[in-house]
Write a protein that holds these residues in place. Structure first.
Motif, PDB file in Angstrom:
ATOM      1  N   SER A 110     -77.768 -26.746  29.603  1.00  6.23           N
ATOM      2  CA  SER A 110     -78.692 -27.562  29.323  1.00  6.23           C
ATOM      3  C   SER A 110     -78.798 -28.453  30.375  1.00  6.23           C
ATOM      4  O   SER A 110     -80.024 -29.088  30.856  1.00  6.23           O
ATOM      5  CB  SER A 110     -78.940 -28.346  27.779  1.00  6.23           C
ATOM      6  OG  SER A 110     -78.846 -27.443  27.048  1.00  6.23           O
ATOM      7  N   LYS A 111     -77.904 -28.781  31.402  1.00  4.91           N
ATOM      8  CA  LYS A 111     -78.049 -29.594  32.446  1.00  4.91           C
ATOM      9  C   LYS A 111     -79.049 -29.005  33.546  1.00  4.91           C
ATOM     10  O   LYS A 111     -79.046 -29.704  34.293  1.00  4.91           O
ATOM     11  CB  LYS A 111     -76.426 -29.701  33.103  1.00  4.91           C
ATOM     12  CG  LYS A 111     -75.744 -30.750  32.216  1.00  4.91           C
ATOM     13  CD  LYS A 111     -74.427 -31.186  33.008  1.00  4.91           C
ATOM     14  CE  LYS A 111     -73.491 -31.941  32.407  1.00  4.91           C
ATOM     15  NZ  LYS A 111     -72.616 -32.796  33.137  1.00  4.91           N
ATOM     16  N   LEU A 115     -72.235 -27.946  38.340  1.00  3.62           N
ATOM     17  CA  LEU A 115     -71.571 -27.174  37.436  1.00  3.62           C
ATOM     18  C   LEU A 115     -70.251 -26.613  38.322  1.00  3.62           C
ATOM     19  O   LEU A 115     -70.348 -26.527  39.563  1.00  3.62           O
ATOM     20  CB  LEU A 115     -72.464 -25.976  37.000  1.00  3.62           C
ATOM     21  CG  LEU A 115     -73.565 -26.319  36.094  1.00  3.62           C
ATOM     22  CD1 LEU A 115     -74.461 -25.176  35.848  1.00  3.62           C
ATOM     23  CD2 LEU A 115     -73.198 -27.348  35.104  1.00  3.62           C
ATOM     24  N   CYS A 116     -69.303 -25.825  37.702  1.00  2.00           N
ATOM     25  CA  CYS A 116     -68.228 -25.341  38.331  1.00  2.00           C
ATOM     26  C   CYS A 116     -68.702 -24.281  39.215  1.00  2.00           C
ATOM     27  O   CYS A 116     -69.754 -23.555  38.828  1.00  2.00           O
ATOM     28  CB  CYS A 116     -67.356 -24.496  37.256  1.00  2.00           C
ATOM     29  SG  CYS A 116     -66.857 -25.701  36.036  1.00  2.00           S
ATOM     30  N   SER A 117     -68.054 -24.209  40.336  1.00  2.45           N
ATOM     31  CA  SER A 117     -68.659 -22.946  41.241  1.00  2.45           C
ATOM     32  C   SER A 117     -68.425 -21.697  40.560  1.00  2.45           C
ATOM     33  O   SER A 117     -67.186 -21.367  40.252  1.00  2.45           O
ATOM     34  CB  SER A 117     -68.173 -23.186  42.563  1.00  2.45           C
ATOM     35  OG  SER A 117     -66.791 -22.463  42.838  1.00  2.45           O
ATOM     36  N   ASN A 132     -84.167 -33.766  29.238  1.00  2.00           N
ATOM     37  CA  ASN A 132     -82.631 -33.237  28.756  1.00  2.00           C
ATOM     38  C   ASN A 132     -82.422 -34.101  27.193  1.00  2.00           C
ATOM     39  O   ASN A 132     -82.247 -35.096  27.527  1.00  2.00           O
ATOM     40  CB  ASN A 132     -81.354 -33.817  29.952  1.00  2.00           C
ATOM     41  CG  ASN A 132     -80.174 -32.883  29.859  1.00  2.00           C
ATOM     42  OD1 ASN A 132     -79.505 -33.028  30.823  1.00  2.00           O
ATOM     43  ND2 ASN A 132     -80.153 -32.266  28.578  1.00  2.00           N
ATOM     44  N   SER A 133     -82.709 -33.466  26.297  1.00  2.78           N
ATOM     45  CA  SER A 133     -82.733 -34.059  25.111  1.00  2.78           C
ATOM     46  C   SER A 133     -81.193 -34.025  24.357  1.00  2.78           C
ATOM     47  O   SER A 133     -80.620 -34.805  25.067  1.00  2.78           O
ATOM     48  CB  SER A 133     -84.087 -33.654  24.302  1.00  2.78           C
ATOM     49  OG  SER A 133     -83.518 -32.230  23.613  1.00  2.78           O
ATOM     50  N   VAL A 134     -81.307 -33.780  23.107  1.00  2.09           N
ATOM     51  CA  VAL A 134     -80.110 -34.003  22.642  1.00  2.09           C
ATOM     52  C   VAL A 134     -79.449 -32.433  21.916  1.00  2.09           C
ATOM     53  O   VAL A 134     -80.193 -31.738  21.955  1.00  2.09           O
ATOM     54  CB  VAL A 134     -80.071 -35.082  21.422  1.00  2.09           C
ATOM     55  CG1 VAL A 134     -80.184 -36.181  21.737  1.00  2.09           C
ATOM     56  CG2 VAL A 134     -81.090 -34.536  20.202  1.00  2.09           C
ATOM     57  N   HIS A 135     -78.293 -32.600  21.623  1.00  2.00           N
ATOM     58  CA  HIS A 135     -77.532 -31.291  21.396  1.00  2.00           C
ATOM     59  C   HIS A 135     -78.458 -30.711  20.136  1.00  2.00           C
ATOM     60  O   HIS A 135     -78.448 -31.100  19.127  1.00  2.00           O
ATOM     61  CB  HIS A 135     -76.085 -31.617  20.992  1.00  2.00           C
ATOM     62  CG  HIS A 135     -75.296 -30.276  21.111  1.00  2.00           C
ATOM     63  ND1 HIS A 135     -75.451 -29.318  21.898  1.00  2.00           N
ATOM     64  CD2 HIS A 135     -74.105 -29.953  20.478  1.00  2.00           C
ATOM     65  CE1 HIS A 135     -74.408 -28.199  21.701  1.00  2.00           C
ATOM     66  NE2 HIS A 135     -73.801 -28.906  20.987  1.00  2.00           N
TER      67      HIS A 135
END
Ligand SMILES: Cc1ncc(C[n+]2csc(CCOP(=O)(O)OP(=O)(O)O)c2C)c(N)n1
Ligand code: SF4
Ligand SMILES: [Mg+2]
Lengths: 616, 355
Positions: free
Chosen positions: B74-75, B37-39, B88-91
């Motif tokens: 979710s990641k 992810l972004c820091s 990690n499933s679906v949206h």
């Protein structure tokens, strides 16, 4: 099924009635309680040992629209729909004009007295029955008389065809076994009809029913009920579902039998869990979540639900999660024809979801196979770690079929390649998506496995053999290629097709491929065509993807007719993609009126196509 | 180690042993892959809080199932507890996937991580229905008021009048995930802030101890798309506006500390596993076991755009989904095959009824 051609009975002398070969149609309106009368009529014939099938053609409402129930008695065992009706009981003003117009010359019409004015045809045998007078002698209460009046036509029909009233009585007792008062009033009504008919009507000069012993030991069951039993005996542990016609009874009957037969004998606790979900997205998500966590999970739905499940089916395909979807097919979206027959989901189920993907389909062709394949689907799902579809249609699923009782499932439950803690300790390594055995099927662990190597992370696309994140081209392509290998393994594990040569040991010029509820119509059509001198080999497809036998069959015949109940030739297009070099040999016979498949339509279409060729 | 009196040889300078929890595991055992992810992303702070809480509680990693939908949030299930199975499933469907997972194995501790888009938009229906069923699940919404992964669009939790990075104004009222969860009968509802590691840690441990679904809606700033002036989910805004409802403390069942709490200033609620939630009064008089008060508090906060954090609602007695399904002690997933197929006699008996 007897190989004797039923058309031979037509050659009987014209003035002797045909024995045990009659099709009866009862036209009433939905919600009037005619269903139990119709079942009793069918049961009475069955009780006389005569092979009989029934089809309920009902509208998509709860009360008031026209509905037809056809009962076909056939010594030869033909159970498909017959287009030509021999006797029509017309009770419904809304449909009476069409009901009468459709009858072939010489047919018998039993007409409600209030509809007498519609009886204009002179080429029919018309019996006007004063149903209202007869019922008013029995019951006064209007609501009850509306129900009971239906039993009167059972008595009338029993007289016309010489159905044994003892068997009618037995059928009534069975139907109302829990309600003696209901049994009595219904029996009284049938008797009133019978007595009146005896006094006022001659017996049918064209048809007659006589005792046989062909139904001894047989059962009568709906495909949905058989499928439900398959799930219960197949060891399903999780069911997530959402009601939709015509699949709801799969789940409902499953729940009934689960509660009776699936308690842990030691603890008394259920060995299953069921949730009626908020929609089909959720029922599929429940199945995928449960399959991932180690359950044998299934759902039952119909086309609209299949559409909603698309994304999750794709996830299960790429994440390689076992799942079973029972699809009782119906017509297309929204309102209109949800209660009519179709095999219109073959293509969409086979290719469901986005990206590449193909799914194995089981195609039961009779109620016994509904039972066996539903059970088998759970094994296949775990063995192949993928979504398995069990494709029924409304005709097979919701109509009554006679069958031998189902045999216990001999094969032990197969949980596929699951590594538990001890096995993992023995093999010493684990990579979730690695093709260890060369069959494309990797090993999996289920959550809760304490071995330090057991855990892995599940994603849709983008993983290495070890289930770590990767967007590398070679990882992705390698994975897709392995999935192709797995699909090729699936070909070898699916139920084999059933082959029937016109002449055993020989190959005819013409072949036919069909599946599902088309089977009885195709069998009957082959007999019709044989009597016209046209020999046809038959391959009944019982699963996709196809394997060697189907290839060889298509290669061996000059032309192969693919019979299916949809407009777009969905199975034919799948077969053409598998065998492009034989694409021109594949022709289609397409039935998509919403009515159950019938032999006459198949015969006519094959004859038409062959005569265009100048062959017939 | 022997206890002989002999003088020990000059030992090498001892390196500081890592702290171990009650399972003798160190913190590292609860870590996952490196974050992508972004820091500065709020979600990473929540990941750290999860690692710490599971470590401190002493959860066996293999007894955990990690579930998520799709989004930056979710990641993160990949970034903690690498010794647990993760999905990690679906949206938007994680709530239902977790429901299925819980049916298959109700003995696992589920942790579900979702985003505000994942839960309050595409997955709202599943979220509500999951709450009604009450599966055992720590359900985290990493709430940044926007869709991080698709580059900053408004989500349904964005406050009315708040601005998107490009300046667009959100004209709709936000969906309050906590209020909805209480309406649906959730027995554990909390709101927190990714920048409030201390509170989040206590809430997470309490959520682990809770028997059914425990919802924690964590405001978690998206530094890339929603950290500007005019955003009500930015770090500066959240820091300036966070107001604690009470001070949340948690005493796990395995720590037998008996302290006398002053009933006037402290409320203690015992959870299913005999752990205790200890709530110390601050400004307001607030009883989180009172459902009506909880809903009033949330609507008051919504009307006045207050950012109140703490344990909003707690009812440890709600029957869990597994209880409602009457499941036995052995998970369905591992029942032996012979328990799953009724006998041939049963089949014959059923066949008779169709004759
Ligand atoms: C069916 C579907 N529709 C749309 C998307 C695209 N998509 C991915 S993540 C996302 C929103 C994520 O927002 P949120 O849940 O708040 O997570 P965040 O990234 O903000 O943490 C969307 C719309 C998708 N993956 N699947
Ligand atoms: S885009 Fe926003 S939410 Fe996504 S990782 Fe970056 S900061 Fe976090
Ligand atoms: Mg978000």
């Amino acid at each position: 099924m007897s190989e004797a051609s039923p058309t031979s009975s037509e050659s009987q002398s014209a003035n002797r009635p045909r024995v045990n070969d009659v099709t009866i149609s009862v036209a009433t309106s939905n919600g009037t309680g005619s269903q139990s009368a119709n079942l009793i009529l069918m049961r009475s014939i069955f009780n006389m040992g005569i092979p009989v099938g029934a089809k309920n053609m009902f509208p998509s409402n709860i009360q008031g629209l026209p509905t037809w129930f056809t009962v076909r008695a056939s010594a030869a065992g033909w159970s498909g729909r017959r287009r030509l009706i021999d006797l029509c009981v017309a009770m419904n003003e809304e449909s009476v004009v069409d009901d009468i117009a459709q009858l072939p010359p010489g047919a018998t019409l039993v007409l409600h007295k209030s509809l007498e004015k519609y009886a204009q045809r002179t080429d029919l045998v018309v019996h006007v029955v004063p149903f209202d007078d007869l019922v008013s002698g029995l019951v006064k209460e209007p609501k009850l008389s509306k129900l009971v009046v239906n039993m009167i036509y059972v008595g009338v029909v029993a007289h016309l065809f010489a159905i044994d009233m003892k068997e009618v009585e037995r059928a009534i007792q069975r139907q109302f076994s829990k309600k003696a008062s209901a049994a009595k009033i219904n029996l009284d009504a049938a008797t009133v009809g019978h007595v009146w008919a005896e006094a006022n009507l001659p017996q049918s000069a064209t048809h007659r029913l006589e005792r046989m012993s062909a139904t001894d030991g047989k059962i009568i069951i709906e495909g949905n009920q058989a499928t439900a039993l398959g799930l219960v005996f197949g060891g399903m542990t999780v069911l997530g579902w959402y009601p939709i016609t015509p699949s709801s009874s799969v789940a409902e009957v499953t729940i009934d039998y689960l509660s009776k037969y699936r308690k842990d004998p030691e603890t008394g606790k259920p060995t299953y869990a069921v949730i009626q979900a908020e929609d089909e997205l959720a029922s599929m998500a429940i199945v995928v979540g449960a399959g991932w966590a180690g359950a044998r999970a299934a759902t039952a739905t119909s086309g609209p639900g299949i559409s909603l499940m698309g994304e999750l089916v794709g996830l299960a395909y790429f994440a390689e999660i076992p799942a079973v979807i029972v699809d009782v097919q119906r017509m297309g979206p929204s309102t209109g024809l949800p209660t009519r027959v179709s095999q219109g989901d073959i293509f969409s189920a086979y290719h469901l979801s986005h990206g590449d993907g193909k799914h194995p389909l089981l195609l039961p062709g009779n109620v016994r196979e509904c039972f066996e394949f539903a059970a088998e689907s759970l094994d296949l799902a775990e063995r192949l770690q993928t979504v398995i579809f069990v494709m029924l249609d409304l005709d097979l699923g919701m109509n009554l079929w006679s069958s031998d009782p189902f045999e216990p499932i001999a094969k032990p439950i197969d949980r596929g390649k699951v590594l538990d803690e001890a096995q993992l300790a023995k093999v010493g390594s684990f990579a979730r998506y690695k093709d260890v055995d060369g069959d494309g099927i990797p090993y999996r662990t289920i959550p809760g496995n304490p071995h330090p190597l057991a855990a892995y992370f599940t994603r849709g696309t983008g993983h290495t053999e070890a289930a770590t994140y990767s967007e590398k081209a070679q990882d992705w392509k390698g994975n897709l290629d392995r999935l192709t290998r797995k699909f090729d393994t699936a070909r070898t594990l699916m139920p084999r097709p059933v082959l029937k040569a016109a002449t055993p040991g020989q190959v005819a010029e013409i072949g036919v491929i069909a599946f599902g509820s088309s089977d009885p119509a195709v069998e009957e059509s082959r007999a019709e065509l044989a009597s016209q001198g046209m020999a046809i080999d038959y391959l009944r497809l019982r699963a996709l993807p196809i394997d060697r036998e189907v290839r060889e069959f298509i290669e061996a015949h000059r032309v192969v007719y693919v019979v299916e109940q949809n407009r777009d030739a969905q199975l034919a297009s799948i077969l053409k993609a598998e065998l492009p070099e034989r694409a021109t040999a594949l022709r289609s016979v397409l039935l998509y009126s919403g009515l159950p498949a019938d032999a006459q339509s198949v015969t006519e279409d094959i004859v038409r196509q062959e005569s265009k060729e100048g062959r017939a | 180690m022997s206890h002989e009196a002999a003088a020990p040889p000059a030992a090498p300078k001892p390196t500081k042993a890592p702290a171990l929890n009650r399972l003798s595991l160190d913190l590292k055992a609860y870590k996952g892959a490196n974050s992508t992810l972004c820091s500065g992303c709020g979600h990473d702070s929540i990941t750290n809080a999860i690692i710490k809480s599971f470590f401190e509680y002493g959860v066996e990693p293999h007894r955990v199932a990690k579930l998520s939908g799709i989004g930056c949030s979710s990641k993160t299930t990949a970034y903690f507890l690498s010794r647990s199975h993760g999905f990690n499933s679906v949206h938007g469907r994680m709530a239902a996937v977790a429901t299925g997972s819980n049916m298959a194995n109700h003995t696992l501790l589920n942790i579900g991580v979702s985003g505000d888009g994942d839960t309050a938009s595409i997955g709202l229906g599943h979220f509500l229905h999951m709450v009604r069923r009450n599966p055992q699940l720590v359900y985290l919404v990493e709430n940044n008021g926007c869709y991080g992964l698709t580059k900053g669009q408004f989500s349904a939790t964005a406050d009315k009048g708040s601005l998107q990075k490009g300046g667009a104004v959100n004209r709709m009222d936000p969906i309050d995930i906590c209020a909805l969860a209480i309406e649906m009968g959730c027995g554990f509802v909390a709101r927190s802030f990714s920048g409030d590691a201390k509170q989040l840690n206590q809430l997470l441990k309490a959520a682990i101890a809770h028997k059914g679904t425990a919802l924690i809606d964590v405001v978690s700033p998206c530094v890339t798309f929603n950290n500007h002036e005019g955003s009500t989910k930015s770090y500066p805004y959240a820091r300036a506006h966070e107001e604690l409802i009470h001070e949340v403390g948690f005493v796990p069942f395995f720590e037998e500390i008996s302290v006398d709490y002053d009933a006037g200033t402290t409320q203690v609620v015992e959870l299913h596993d005999h752990s205790k939630v200890v709530l110390k009064k601050l400004e307001r008089d607030y009883d989180p076991t009172n459902r009506r008060q909880a809903l009033e508090l949330l609507s008051h906060a919504q009307e006045n755009q207050l950012f109140l954090t703490g344990l909003v609602y707690l009812d440890p007695s709600m029957p869990s989904m597994a209880e409602q399904l009457d499941l036995g002690s052995e998970p369905l997933a591992t029942l032996p095959a012979e328990k799953l197929r009724p006998s041939p006699t049963a089949l014959a008996e059923i066949m008779e009824t169709f004759k």
